[in-house]
Every structure is written in structure tokens, then in C-alpha cells.
Design a protein around this motif. Structure first.
Motif, PDB file in Angstrom:
ATOM      1  N   GLY A 263       0.789  -1.221   0.000  1.00 14.68           N
ATOM      2  CA  GLY A 263       0.000   0.000   0.000  1.00 14.68           C
ATOM      3  C   GLY A 263       0.816   1.263   0.000  1.00 14.68           C
ATOM      4  O   GLY A 263       0.262   2.363   0.038  1.00 14.68           O
ATOM      5  N   ILE A 264       2.147   1.137  -0.039  1.00 15.63           N
ATOM      6  CA  ILE A 264       3.016   2.309  -0.049  1.00 15.63           C
ATOM      7  C   ILE A 264       3.730   2.389  -1.388  1.00 15.63           C
ATOM      8  O   ILE A 264       4.372   1.428  -1.822  1.00 15.63           O
ATOM      9  N   ASP A 265       3.622   3.524  -2.021  1.00 14.60           N
ATOM     10  CA  ASP A 265       4.325   3.785  -3.273  1.00 14.60           C
ATOM     11  C   ASP A 265       5.662   4.427  -2.927  1.00 14.60           C
ATOM     12  O   ASP A 265       5.708   5.507  -2.333  1.00 14.60           O
ATOM     13  N   ILE A 266       6.757   3.742  -3.274  1.00  7.34           N
ATOM     14  CA  ILE A 266       8.101   4.241  -2.962  1.00  7.34           C
ATOM     15  C   ILE A 266       8.788   4.634  -4.267  1.00  7.34           C
ATOM     16  O   ILE A 266       8.978   3.800  -5.152  1.00  7.34           O
ATOM     17  N   LYS A 267       9.170   5.900  -4.368  1.00  5.63           N
ATOM     18  CA  LYS A 267       9.914   6.390  -5.528  1.00  5.63           C
ATOM     19  C   LYS A 267      11.301   6.818  -5.073  1.00  5.63           C
ATOM     20  O   LYS A 267      11.446   7.655  -4.179  1.00  5.63           O
ATOM     21  N   ARG A 268      12.305   6.232  -5.685  1.00  2.97           N
ATOM     22  CA  ARG A 268      13.682   6.540  -5.314  1.00  2.97           C
ATOM     23  C   ARG A 268      14.137   7.843  -5.973  1.00  2.97           C
ATOM     24  O   ARG A 268      14.018   8.009  -7.181  1.00  2.97           O
ATOM     25  N   ILE A 269      14.666   8.736  -5.152  1.00  2.00           N
ATOM     26  CA  ILE A 269      15.231   9.992  -5.644  1.00  2.00           C
ATOM     27  C   ILE A 269      16.748   9.866  -5.751  1.00  2.00           C
ATOM     28  O   ILE A 269      17.354  10.305  -6.720  1.00  2.00           O
ATOM     29  N   ARG A 270      17.366   9.247  -4.751  1.00  2.00           N
ATOM     30  CA  ARG A 270      18.787   8.897  -4.792  1.00  2.00           C
ATOM     31  C   ARG A 270      18.932   7.492  -4.223  1.00  2.00           C
ATOM     32  O   ARG A 270      18.286   7.155  -3.225  1.00  2.00           O
ATOM     33  N   SER A 271      19.798   6.694  -4.818  1.00  2.00           N
ATOM     34  CA  SER A 271      20.139   5.382  -4.283  1.00  2.00           C
ATOM     35  C   SER A 271      21.539   5.066  -4.766  1.00  2.00           C
ATOM     36  O   SER A 271      21.739   4.658  -5.906  1.00  2.00           O
ATOM     37  N   ARG A 272      22.533   5.270  -3.902  1.00  2.00           N
ATOM     38  CA  ARG A 272      23.923   5.182  -4.354  1.00  2.00           C
ATOM     39  C   ARG A 272      24.861   5.019  -3.156  1.00  2.00           C
ATOM     40  O   ARG A 272      24.473   5.224  -2.008  1.00  2.00           O
ATOM     41  N   THR A 273      26.085   4.649  -3.445  1.00  2.00           N
ATOM     42  CA  THR A 273      27.118   4.691  -2.415  1.00  2.00           C
ATOM     43  C   THR A 273      27.643   6.120  -2.341  1.00  2.00           C
ATOM     44  O   THR A 273      27.715   6.823  -3.350  1.00  2.00           O
ATOM     45  N   ARG A 274      27.995   6.536  -1.147  1.00  2.00           N
ATOM     46  CA  ARG A 274      28.485   7.911  -0.965  1.00  2.00           C
ATOM     47  C   ARG A 274      29.518   7.916   0.150  1.00  2.00           C
ATOM     48  O   ARG A 274      29.291   7.387   1.241  1.00  2.00           O
ATOM     49  N   VAL A 275      30.661   8.528  -0.131  1.00  2.00           N
ATOM     50  CA  VAL A 275      31.741   8.627   0.852  1.00  2.00           C
ATOM     51  C   VAL A 275      31.528   9.890   1.681  1.00  2.00           C
ATOM     52  O   VAL A 275      31.434  10.989   1.144  1.00  2.00           O
ATOM     53  N   VAL A 276      31.461   9.719   2.996  1.00  2.00           N
ATOM     54  CA  VAL A 276      31.306  10.827   3.931  1.00  2.00           C
ATOM     55  C   VAL A 276      32.429  10.738   4.951  1.00  2.00           C
ATOM     56  O   VAL A 276      32.628   9.687   5.553  1.00  2.00           O
ATOM     57  N   THR A 277      33.174  11.796   5.111  1.00  2.00           N
ATOM     58  CA  THR A 277      34.350  11.858   5.990  1.00  2.00           C
ATOM     59  C   THR A 277      35.245  10.624   5.820  1.00  2.00           C
ATOM     60  O   THR A 277      35.772  10.066   6.778  1.00  2.00           O
ATOM     61  N   GLY A 278      35.426  10.193   4.569  1.00  2.00           N
ATOM     62  CA  GLY A 278      36.286   9.067   4.245  1.00  2.00           C
ATOM     63  C   GLY A 278      35.656   7.707   4.443  1.00  2.00           C
ATOM     64  O   GLY A 278      36.316   6.683   4.209  1.00  2.00           O
ATOM     65  N   LEU A 279      34.388   7.653   4.835  1.00  2.00           N
ATOM     66  CA  LEU A 279      33.695   6.395   5.095  1.00  2.00           C
ATOM     67  C   LEU A 279      32.690   6.124   3.980  1.00  2.00           C
ATOM     68  O   LEU A 279      31.829   6.953   3.693  1.00  2.00           O
ATOM     69  N   LYS A 280      32.796   4.957   3.360  1.00  2.00           N
ATOM     70  CA  LYS A 280      31.933   4.606   2.236  1.00  2.00           C
ATOM     71  C   LYS A 280      30.643   3.992   2.755  1.00  2.00           C
ATOM     72  O   LYS A 280      30.630   2.912   3.332  1.00  2.00           O
ATOM     73  N   GLY A 281      29.536   4.700   2.542  1.00  2.00           N
ATOM     74  CA  GLY A 281      28.248   4.215   3.021  1.00  2.00           C
ATOM     75  C   GLY A 281      27.194   4.226   1.935  1.00  2.00           C
ATOM     76  O   GLY A 281      27.465   4.553   0.782  1.00  2.00           O
ATOM     77  N   ASP A 282      25.990   3.843   2.298  1.00  2.00           N
ATOM     78  CA  ASP A 282      24.843   3.835   1.383  1.00  2.00           C
ATOM     79  C   ASP A 282      24.008   5.091   1.604  1.00  2.00           C
ATOM     80  O   ASP A 282      23.728   5.454   2.755  1.00  2.00           O
ATOM     81  N   GLU A 283      23.586   5.714   0.521  1.00  2.00           N
ATOM     82  CA  GLU A 283      22.679   6.852   0.603  1.00  2.00           C
ATOM     83  C   GLU A 283      21.367   6.505  -0.081  1.00  2.00           C
ATOM     84  O   GLU A 283      21.356   6.005  -1.207  1.00  2.00           O
ATOM     85  N   GLU A 284      20.268   6.769   0.613  1.00  2.00           N
ATOM     86  CA  GLU A 284      18.925   6.575   0.063  1.00  2.00           C
ATOM     87  C   GLU A 284      18.098   7.829   0.321  1.00  2.00           C
ATOM     88  O   GLU A 284      18.022   8.299   1.462  1.00  2.00           O
ATOM     89  N   VAL A 285      17.497   8.373  -0.731  1.00  2.00           N
ATOM     90  CA  VAL A 285      16.517   9.441  -0.588  1.00  2.00           C
ATOM     91  C   VAL A 285      15.275   8.970  -1.329  1.00  2.00           C
ATOM     92  O   VAL A 285      15.321   8.732  -2.535  1.00  2.00           O
ATOM     93  N   ASP A 286      14.171   8.809  -0.623  1.00  2.00           N
ATOM     94  CA  ASP A 286      12.960   8.238  -1.202  1.00  2.00           C
ATOM     95  C   ASP A 286      11.740   9.099  -0.878  1.00  2.00           C
ATOM     96  O   ASP A 286      11.676   9.754   0.169  1.00  2.00           O
ATOM     97  N   ARG A 287      10.787   9.047  -1.777  1.00  2.00           N
ATOM     98  CA  ARG A 287       9.471   9.618  -1.526  1.00  2.00           C
ATOM     99  C   ARG A 287       8.520   8.460  -1.262  1.00  2.00           C
ATOM    100  O   ARG A 287       8.429   7.531  -2.064  1.00  2.00           O
ATOM    101  N   MET A 288       7.808   8.487  -0.158  1.00  2.00           N
ATOM    102  CA  MET A 288       6.885   7.414   0.214  1.00  2.00           C
ATOM    103  C   MET A 288       5.481   7.982   0.331  1.00  2.00           C
ATOM    104  O   MET A 288       5.273   9.013   0.981  1.00  2.00           O
ATOM    105  N   ASP A 289       4.517   7.297  -0.289  1.00  2.00           N
ATOM    106  CA  ASP A 289       3.140   7.775  -0.311  1.00  2.00           C
ATOM    107  C   ASP A 289       2.214   6.595  -0.049  1.00  2.00           C
ATOM    108  O   ASP A 289       2.270   5.581  -0.750  1.00  2.00           O
ATOM    109  N   ASP A 290       1.363   6.717   0.984  1.00  2.00           N
ATOM    110  CA  ASP A 290       0.402   5.643   1.287  1.00  2.00           C
ATOM    111  C   ASP A 290      -1.013   6.010   0.851  1.00  2.00           C
ATOM    112  O   ASP A 290      -1.975   5.357   1.244  1.00  2.00           O
ATOM    113  N   GLY A 291      -1.132   7.060   0.042  1.00  2.00           N
ATOM    114  CA  GLY A 291      -2.430   7.484  -0.440  1.00  2.00           C
ATOM    115  C   GLY A 291      -3.065   8.569   0.391  1.00  2.00           C
ATOM    116  O   GLY A 291      -3.959   9.274  -0.076  1.00  2.00           O
ATOM    117  N   THR A 292      -2.610   8.715   1.631  1.00  2.00           N
ATOM    118  CA  THR A 292      -3.129   9.770   2.499  1.00  2.00           C
ATOM    119  C   THR A 292      -2.064  10.786   2.863  1.00  2.00           C
ATOM    120  O   THR A 292      -2.377  11.923   3.192  1.00  2.00           O
TER     121      THR A 292
END
Length: 347
Positions: A263-292
Motif C-alpha cells: 500500500g506504499i508507493d516508494i519512488k527513489r530519488i537517490r540510491s547510491r554509495t556515498r563517501v562521507v568523511t572518508g567512510l563509504k556508506g549507502d545513501e537513500e533518498v525516497d518519496r513514500m506515499d500511502d495514499g493519504t
């Protein structure tokens, strides 16, 4: 902002396991700030730097710190400012009596008449210190806790630690641990950073000069942004390497592919690896909509390295109502780019 139950379920699935450095967005007010930077070009927000545990991070200057919590070497450290309306001696006496009253209401283990085992003073720690040793779990006759109140002048501090087995050797270890933590603690003024030569671990009102050993967590929450942002930050050590594809990107993909968040529509805005302060991590930016309701969910996660104070597990998240995406992305990038370690000599 109140996120609907289905959206909250999806967010919890994505974020509950990896919690460490957390940025969330919601609307409310908080308390405390640090040294503010001037406004930069192209609308980049004014930011305020906060040291939290062994890292520091910038948040928008409008936001306030509403909660900070830490655990160090098996001990939880709780700080508070003395009220200015009463003498400090009276304030600490009242704080001590409140804690004793709270402990006194606990149920003692079977066969024990009282919860409290002993109280004692701790001369030489802070300006004044007193502790209580008590049964920490009514189901376990051998579990004991020390809760020690310390007066450091500018702030009061509770140090609480426990032992699964009450025996002389373990009690002495607990007391040595409390002594090491208490003697390493120093209060600081807002915005003050300690010399780079120490192994500093920062709290809201102070800092401890102790290298990483074990059981280390720091967490904080910020609120009060005009766009309804909340910020939570947490760092914690890990003791087991993460399995492949169990990171933030893999977890989000699993939610989308398996339909876990029905029931949740998930649209990915960013989905990538990203280095922050020398640390390689995962970045996710999503829009989530449940209709309300439609929300934006921002997250960056570093899985951590086993038994490391310099490379703990880190999760930074930002949740907020949909809208003003570009402005929020700009804030998000400014926050991530500000993360820096405060750990170790010669930083």
C-alpha cells in the motif's frame, strides 16, 4: 508531522537495524546550540556544529538539541544543568532523594526484603559524589546496579552501570570503571572543543578523555526547523561484520521488490554509495506515499568496522513531509558533508 502507520512500518523496516547517526525531520522545538557559522552563498543554510560522541556534525542553526544520550564502557551517562532557582547543594540533595525514591519503588528479587543494597559517598570525584547500589532486576537475584550522582559545578551527572553477578570482584570492577569515567569527565561551555591531543568523547555538557574500549554509543535529537525537520544522530560500535546486501540500499530494494510495504508507493530519488568523511556508506533518498500522506525519507548509513571506536556503525536519516525537495536536499548535503571525527590525537 505524524507519519501514518503504514509509512512508519516501512521506515522502521529500513532503519531500525542500522541505527547509528540519525537525522529525522518533523516539527517541534528543542533546547541547546553551538557555534554558528555565517550564511553561505546560494541559499545554503546557516549551520551550527555539535560534537556528539567521537564525531561532530552540523545542523541548521534554527534547530535545537532536545535530547542527547550516551553509553561508554558499559556505563550510561546522564547529564543535566543545575536549576538556577535554588542553591546547588539543595538541588543535588533533591535529585539524590528523587532517585532513591524511584529505586525504592522497584520490586526486590525473591528472597530479598529491600531493593537497595547500600549507599556510599565517593570522595575525590567531582565536587561531590554519592552512589547507590541496588538490585537492578527483580527476576535476577545476582544482578546489581550502581547509580552515582556527581556534582561538577556547571552540571550534574548520573553514571549508571550494572553487573550480572554480584560478587566482590565484579563490584570492584564496577567501582574502578565508575572512577575512571568520573575522573576523565570535564564540563565544557557551549561551543567549546577540547585539545586535539586527547581521545575525547563528547556529551551535551561535557567531554571525557578516554580511548575507545567497548560498549560505546552516542545519540542526539534536534528539532525546531521551519520546514518541519527533526534530526536524530546515533553512533554505536559493532561486534560482527555485516552480511553482503544487508545495507541500506539492499534493504530498500528488498522492500520494493517483495512488496513488504504493501500500500506504499516508494519512488527513489537517490540510491547510491556515498563517501562521507572518508567512510563509504549507502545513501537513500525516497518519496513514500500511502495514499493519504507523502513523506520524504533521507538516509546515509555506514555499516561500521568490528570493535572500532573510530569507525562505528553510523546512520543519518531525515524524514519530513513532502515538498521543498531541492531545499531539503541542500540541507541534507550540508549535514552529510559536515560530519567529521573528533577522535584520537592529532585530529
Amino acid at each position: 508531522m505524524t507519519i501514518s502507520a503504514t509509512l512508519r512500518r516501512a521506515l522502521l523496516f529500513l532503519l531500525i537495524t542500522p541505527i547509528v547517526t540519525l537525522l529525522a525531520c518533523t516539527s517541534s522545538e528543542g533546547t541547546q546550540k553551538k557555534s554558528t557559522q555565517p550564511t553561505t552563498d546560494k541559499g545554503v543554510p546557516r549551520m551550527t556544529t555539535y560534537p556528539i560522541g567521537r564525531f561532530a556534525i552540523d545542523v541548521p542553526a534554527e534547530m535545537k538539541l532536545v535530547h542527547q544520550w550516551q553509553r561508554l564502557r558499559y556505563a550510561e551517562i546522564e547529564e543535566f544543568a543545575w536549576p538556577g532557582s535554588v542553591p546547588r547543594e539543595r538541588a543535588r540533595d533533591e535529585a539524590w532523594k528523587r532517585r532513591l525514591a524511584e529505586i525504592g519503588k522497584l520490586t526486590p528479587p525473591k528472597g530479598k526484603e529491600r531493593v537497595i543494597i547500600e549507599t556510599r559517598d565517593f570522595p575525590g570525584l567531582g565536587d561531590w559524589a554519592r552512589g547507590v547500589f541496588y538490585y537492578g532486576n527483580y527476576m535476577m537475584v545476582n544482578e546489581g546496579k550502581w547509580s552515582v550522582l556527581l556534582d561538577y559545578g556547571n552540571a550534574g551527572v548520573w553514571i549508571e552501570t550494572r553487573s550480572a553477578i554480584i560478587e566482590t570482584e565484579n563490584i570492584n570492577k564496577m567501582l574502578r570503571n565508575i572512577n575512571n569515567i568520573a575522573t576523565s569527565y570535564t564540563t565544557r561551555r557551549f561551543g567549546e572543543l577540547k585539545p586535539s591531543s586527547g581521545y575525547w568523547f563528547y556529551t551535551k555538557h561535557g567531554a571525557l578523555d578516554l580511548p575507545y574500549l567497548r560498549q560505546e554509543t552516542a545519540a542526539a535529537r534536534f528539532e525546531g526547523h521551519p520546514l518541519g525537520l527533526e534530526i536524530d544522530i546515533e553512533t554505536t560500535e559493532i561486534h560482527k561484520e555485516e552480511a553482503e546486501n544487508h545495507g541500506l540500499i539492499g534493504r530498500t530494494t528488498a522492500v520494493i521488490v517483495t512488496g513488504y510495504a504493501a500500500g506504499i508507493d516508494i519512488k527513489r530519488i537517490r540510491s547510491r554509495t556515498r563517501v562521507v568523511t572518508g567512510l563509504k556508506g549507502d545513501e537513500e533518498v525516497d518519496r513514500m506515499d500511502d495514499g493519504t500522506r507523502s513523506v520524504l525519507s533521507f538516509a546515509w548509513r555506514f555499516a561500521g568496522r568490528k570493535d572500532s571506536g573510530e569507525h562505528p556503525k553510523i546512520l543519518i536519516t531525515m524524514e519530513c513531509a513532502d515538498g521543498h525537495l531541492e531545499e531539503k536536499l541542500q540541507i541534507w548535503d550540508a549535514v552529510l558533508n559536515s560530519l567529521k571525527p573528533m577522535y584520537g590525537p592529532g585530529r
